[in-house]
Design a protein around this motif. Structure first.
Motif, PDB file in Angstrom:
ATOM      1  N   PRO A  86      15.743 -15.579 -15.027  1.00  0.00           N
ATOM      2  CA  PRO A  86      14.777 -14.917 -14.139  1.00  0.00           C
ATOM      3  C   PRO A  86      13.468 -15.696 -13.993  1.00  0.00           C
ATOM      4  O   PRO A  86      12.884 -15.725 -12.911  1.00  0.00           O
ATOM      5  CB  PRO A  86      14.577 -13.563 -14.816  1.00  0.00           C
ATOM      6  CG  PRO A  86      15.909 -13.289 -15.456  1.00  0.00           C
ATOM      7  CD  PRO A  86      16.363 -14.637 -15.974  1.00  0.00           C
ATOM      8  N   LEU A  87      13.017 -16.309 -15.075  1.00  0.00           N
ATOM      9  CA  LEU A  87      11.892 -17.251 -14.974  1.00  0.00           C
ATOM     10  C   LEU A  87      12.402 -18.639 -15.342  1.00  0.00           C
ATOM     11  O   LEU A  87      12.910 -18.847 -16.451  1.00  0.00           O
ATOM     12  CB  LEU A  87      10.753 -16.855 -15.917  1.00  0.00           C
ATOM     13  CG  LEU A  87       9.550 -17.824 -15.892  1.00  0.00           C
ATOM     14  CD1 LEU A  87       8.790 -17.727 -14.576  1.00  0.00           C
ATOM     15  CD2 LEU A  87       8.604 -17.573 -17.058  1.00  0.00           C
ATOM     16  N   HIS A  88      12.296 -19.555 -14.417  1.00  0.00           N
ATOM     17  CA  HIS A  88      12.637 -20.965 -14.707  1.00  0.00           C
ATOM     18  C   HIS A  88      11.680 -21.824 -13.885  1.00  0.00           C
ATOM     19  O   HIS A  88      11.834 -21.970 -12.661  1.00  0.00           O
ATOM     20  CB  HIS A  88      14.088 -21.275 -14.359  1.00  0.00           C
ATOM     21  CG  HIS A  88      14.533 -22.633 -14.818  1.00  0.00           C
ATOM     22  ND1 HIS A  88      15.841 -23.043 -14.808  1.00  0.00           N
ATOM     23  CD2 HIS A  88      13.819 -23.697 -15.314  1.00  0.00           C
ATOM     24  CE1 HIS A  88      15.922 -24.281 -15.266  1.00  0.00           C
ATOM     25  NE2 HIS A  88      14.700 -24.710 -15.572  1.00  0.00           N
ATOM     26  N   VAL A  89      10.695 -22.332 -14.586  1.00  0.00           N
ATOM     27  CA  VAL A  89       9.612 -23.102 -13.953  1.00  0.00           C
ATOM     28  C   VAL A  89       9.564 -24.467 -14.619  1.00  0.00           C
ATOM     29  O   VAL A  89       9.884 -24.605 -15.817  1.00  0.00           O
ATOM     30  CB  VAL A  89       8.276 -22.329 -14.106  1.00  0.00           C
ATOM     31  CG1 VAL A  89       7.070 -23.215 -13.838  1.00  0.00           C
ATOM     32  CG2 VAL A  89       8.260 -21.115 -13.167  1.00  0.00           C
ATOM     33  N   LEU A  90       9.194 -25.473 -13.852  1.00  0.00           N
ATOM     34  CA  LEU A  90       8.986 -26.822 -14.384  1.00  0.00           C
ATOM     35  C   LEU A  90       7.497 -27.118 -14.352  1.00  0.00           C
ATOM     36  O   LEU A  90       6.840 -26.908 -13.320  1.00  0.00           O
ATOM     37  CB  LEU A  90       9.732 -27.846 -13.517  1.00  0.00           C
ATOM     38  CG  LEU A  90      11.217 -27.585 -13.314  1.00  0.00           C
ATOM     39  CD1 LEU A  90      11.803 -28.600 -12.322  1.00  0.00           C
ATOM     40  CD2 LEU A  90      11.977 -27.625 -14.635  1.00  0.00           C
ATOM     41  N   VAL A  91       6.965 -27.557 -15.484  1.00  0.00           N
ATOM     42  CA  VAL A  91       5.551 -27.952 -15.538  1.00  0.00           C
ATOM     43  C   VAL A  91       5.505 -29.470 -15.646  1.00  0.00           C
ATOM     44  O   VAL A  91       6.147 -30.052 -16.545  1.00  0.00           O
ATOM     45  CB  VAL A  91       4.814 -27.330 -16.732  1.00  0.00           C
ATOM     46  CG1 VAL A  91       3.308 -27.574 -16.598  1.00  0.00           C
ATOM     47  CG2 VAL A  91       5.092 -25.838 -16.842  1.00  0.00           C
ATOM     48  N   VAL A  92       4.786 -30.105 -14.742  1.00  0.00           N
ATOM     49  CA  VAL A  92       4.752 -31.574 -14.703  1.00  0.00           C
ATOM     50  C   VAL A  92       3.307 -32.064 -14.737  1.00  0.00           C
ATOM     51  O   VAL A  92       2.401 -31.384 -14.246  1.00  0.00           O
ATOM     52  CB  VAL A  92       5.454 -32.129 -13.442  1.00  0.00           C
ATOM     53  CG1 VAL A  92       6.857 -31.547 -13.303  1.00  0.00           C
ATOM     54  CG2 VAL A  92       4.654 -31.893 -12.175  1.00  0.00           C
ATOM     55  N   PRO A  93       3.106 -33.256 -15.294  1.00  0.00           N
ATOM     56  CA  PRO A  93       1.787 -33.887 -15.157  1.00  0.00           C
ATOM     57  C   PRO A  93       1.615 -34.384 -13.724  1.00  0.00           C
ATOM     58  O   PRO A  93       2.595 -34.782 -13.081  1.00  0.00           O
ATOM     59  CB  PRO A  93       1.852 -35.061 -16.151  1.00  0.00           C
ATOM     60  CG  PRO A  93       3.313 -35.388 -16.264  1.00  0.00           C
ATOM     61  CD  PRO A  93       4.051 -34.097 -16.056  1.00  0.00           C
ATOM     62  N   ARG A  94       0.397 -34.365 -13.239  1.00  0.00           N
ATOM     63  CA  ARG A  94       0.156 -34.911 -11.895  1.00  0.00           C
ATOM     64  C   ARG A  94       0.456 -36.410 -11.857  1.00  0.00           C
ATOM     65  O   ARG A  94       0.894 -36.932 -10.829  1.00  0.00           O
ATOM     66  CB  ARG A  94      -1.305 -34.653 -11.473  1.00  0.00           C
ATOM     67  CG  ARG A  94      -1.585 -33.175 -11.205  1.00  0.00           C
ATOM     68  CD  ARG A  94      -3.021 -32.960 -10.746  1.00  0.00           C
ATOM     69  NE  ARG A  94      -3.310 -31.543 -10.604  1.00  0.00           N
ATOM     70  CZ  ARG A  94      -3.089 -30.834  -9.487  1.00  0.00           C
ATOM     71  NH1 ARG A  94      -2.581 -31.428  -8.426  1.00  0.00           N
ATOM     72  NH2 ARG A  94      -3.375 -29.547  -9.450  1.00  0.00           N
ATOM     73  N   ASP A  95       0.202 -37.088 -12.969  1.00  0.00           N
ATOM     74  CA  ASP A  95       0.479 -38.522 -13.041  1.00  0.00           C
ATOM     75  C   ASP A  95       1.920 -38.759 -13.462  1.00  0.00           C
ATOM     76  O   ASP A  95       2.530 -37.943 -14.153  1.00  0.00           O
ATOM     77  CB  ASP A  95      -0.459 -39.202 -14.044  1.00  0.00           C
ATOM     78  CG  ASP A  95      -1.897 -39.221 -13.561  1.00  0.00           C
ATOM     79  OD1 ASP A  95      -2.125 -39.041 -12.347  1.00  0.00           O
ATOM     80  OD2 ASP A  95      -2.790 -39.392 -14.411  1.00  0.00           O
TER      81      ASP A  95
ATOM     82  N   VAL B 294      15.694 -36.041 -13.556  1.00  0.00           N
ATOM     83  CA  VAL B 294      14.496 -36.475 -12.818  1.00  0.00           C
ATOM     84  C   VAL B 294      13.587 -37.160 -13.836  1.00  0.00           C
ATOM     85  O   VAL B 294      13.177 -36.543 -14.837  1.00  0.00           O
ATOM     86  CB  VAL B 294      13.772 -35.286 -12.154  1.00  0.00           C
ATOM     87  CG1 VAL B 294      12.520 -35.773 -11.435  1.00  0.00           C
ATOM     88  CG2 VAL B 294      14.708 -34.564 -11.179  1.00  0.00           C
ATOM     89  N   PHE B 295      13.258 -38.426 -13.542  1.00  0.00           N
ATOM     90  CA  PHE B 295      12.557 -39.234 -14.548  1.00  0.00           C
ATOM     91  C   PHE B 295      11.049 -39.255 -14.304  1.00  0.00           C
ATOM     92  O   PHE B 295      10.412 -40.307 -14.357  1.00  0.00           O
ATOM     93  CB  PHE B 295      13.222 -40.610 -14.635  1.00  0.00           C
ATOM     94  CG  PHE B 295      14.578 -40.491 -15.301  1.00  0.00           C
ATOM     95  CD1 PHE B 295      14.707 -40.635 -16.669  1.00  0.00           C
ATOM     96  CD2 PHE B 295      15.691 -40.118 -14.559  1.00  0.00           C
ATOM     97  CE1 PHE B 295      15.937 -40.467 -17.303  1.00  0.00           C
ATOM     98  CE2 PHE B 295      16.927 -39.943 -15.172  1.00  0.00           C
ATOM     99  CZ  PHE B 295      17.045 -40.111 -16.541  1.00  0.00           C
ATOM    100  N   HIS B 296      10.530 -38.059 -14.054  1.00  0.00           N
ATOM    101  CA  HIS B 296       9.095 -37.743 -14.102  1.00  0.00           C
ATOM    102  C   HIS B 296       9.046 -36.567 -15.068  1.00  0.00           C
ATOM    103  O   HIS B 296       9.630 -35.507 -14.776  1.00  0.00           O
ATOM    104  CB  HIS B 296       8.590 -37.356 -12.706  1.00  0.00           C
ATOM    105  CG  HIS B 296       7.158 -36.936 -12.626  1.00  0.00           C
ATOM    106  ND1 HIS B 296       6.283 -37.422 -11.662  1.00  0.00           N
ATOM    107  CD2 HIS B 296       6.434 -36.057 -13.360  1.00  0.00           C
ATOM    108  CE1 HIS B 296       5.087 -36.867 -11.812  1.00  0.00           C
ATOM    109  NE2 HIS B 296       5.160 -36.019 -12.837  1.00  0.00           N
ATOM    110  N   THR B 297       8.414 -36.752 -16.198  1.00  0.00           N
ATOM    111  CA  THR B 297       8.572 -35.752 -17.253  1.00  0.00           C
ATOM    112  C   THR B 297       8.233 -34.351 -16.751  1.00  0.00           C
ATOM    113  O   THR B 297       7.322 -34.151 -15.953  1.00  0.00           O
ATOM    114  CB  THR B 297       7.766 -36.107 -18.515  1.00  0.00           C
ATOM    115  OG1 THR B 297       8.201 -35.268 -19.574  1.00  0.00           O
ATOM    116  CG2 THR B 297       6.277 -35.946 -18.310  1.00  0.00           C
ATOM    117  N   HIS B 298       9.025 -33.395 -17.236  1.00  0.00           N
ATOM    118  CA  HIS B 298       8.846 -32.001 -16.831  1.00  0.00           C
ATOM    119  C   HIS B 298       9.249 -31.119 -17.987  1.00  0.00           C
ATOM    120  O   HIS B 298      10.246 -31.367 -18.671  1.00  0.00           O
ATOM    121  CB  HIS B 298       9.669 -31.680 -15.584  1.00  0.00           C
ATOM    122  CG  HIS B 298      11.089 -32.151 -15.651  1.00  0.00           C
ATOM    123  ND1 HIS B 298      11.440 -33.471 -15.434  1.00  0.00           N
ATOM    124  CD2 HIS B 298      12.238 -31.494 -15.936  1.00  0.00           C
ATOM    125  CE1 HIS B 298      12.751 -33.592 -15.574  1.00  0.00           C
ATOM    126  NE2 HIS B 298      13.251 -32.414 -15.895  1.00  0.00           N
TER     127      HIS B 298
END
Ligand code: AMP
Ligand code: ZN
Length: 115
Positions: A39-48, A97-101
């Motif tokens: 029900p909650l599945h969010v990805l948090v990523v750095p802007r950089d 996806v090779f932008h850390t999340h």
């Protein structure tokens, strides 16, 4: 670190690809996973752009900590005290996806060990 043109999550951060953004800070952006597993599945990523969690922790430790604070805020905003945080690192561990999340997963019974 510059954004990478061919990186999906750099493009979401830049607003070039749509994302359902639920939380932002100076250093982080959080958006719903397009293929949510709870029900909650969010990805948090750095802007950089950093390829994985370890590279971020080495290159920008403050943002690394902010990912966790943002993840907690996302879960708390939806009323979840219990949640799972996951950094897949490397293709063999499921990283696609090779932008850390940081995956933030909540809202259902979560088994252990994970698959
Ligand atoms: P990982 O397998 O850990 O690299 O996680 C990548 C995640 O990104 C997967 O859970 C995908 O469902 C998710 N994803 C892929 N494309 C998008 C997108 N355009 N918007 C939001 N999430 C995405
Ligand atoms: Zn990127």
């Amino acid at each position: 670190m510059a954004a990478m043109d061919d990186c999906l999550f750099c493009r979401i951060v830049a607003g070039d690809v749509p994302g359902e953004i639920v939380h932002t800070t100076e250093r982080t952006v959080a958006f719903r996973d397009i293929n949510g597993q709870a029900p909650l599945h969010v990805l948090v990523v750095p802007r950089d752009h950093y390829a994985n969690a370890a590279e971020l922790a080495t290159g920008d430790p403050e943002t690394s900590a902010e990912l966790v604070r943002s993840a907690h805020a996302v879960a708390a905003a939806d009323g979840y005290d219990d949640y799972r945080l996951v950094f897949n690192t490397g293709a063999g561990a499921g990283q696609r996806v090779f932008h850390t999340h940081l995956h933030v997963i909540a809202g259902r019974e979560l088994s252990w060990p994970p698959g």
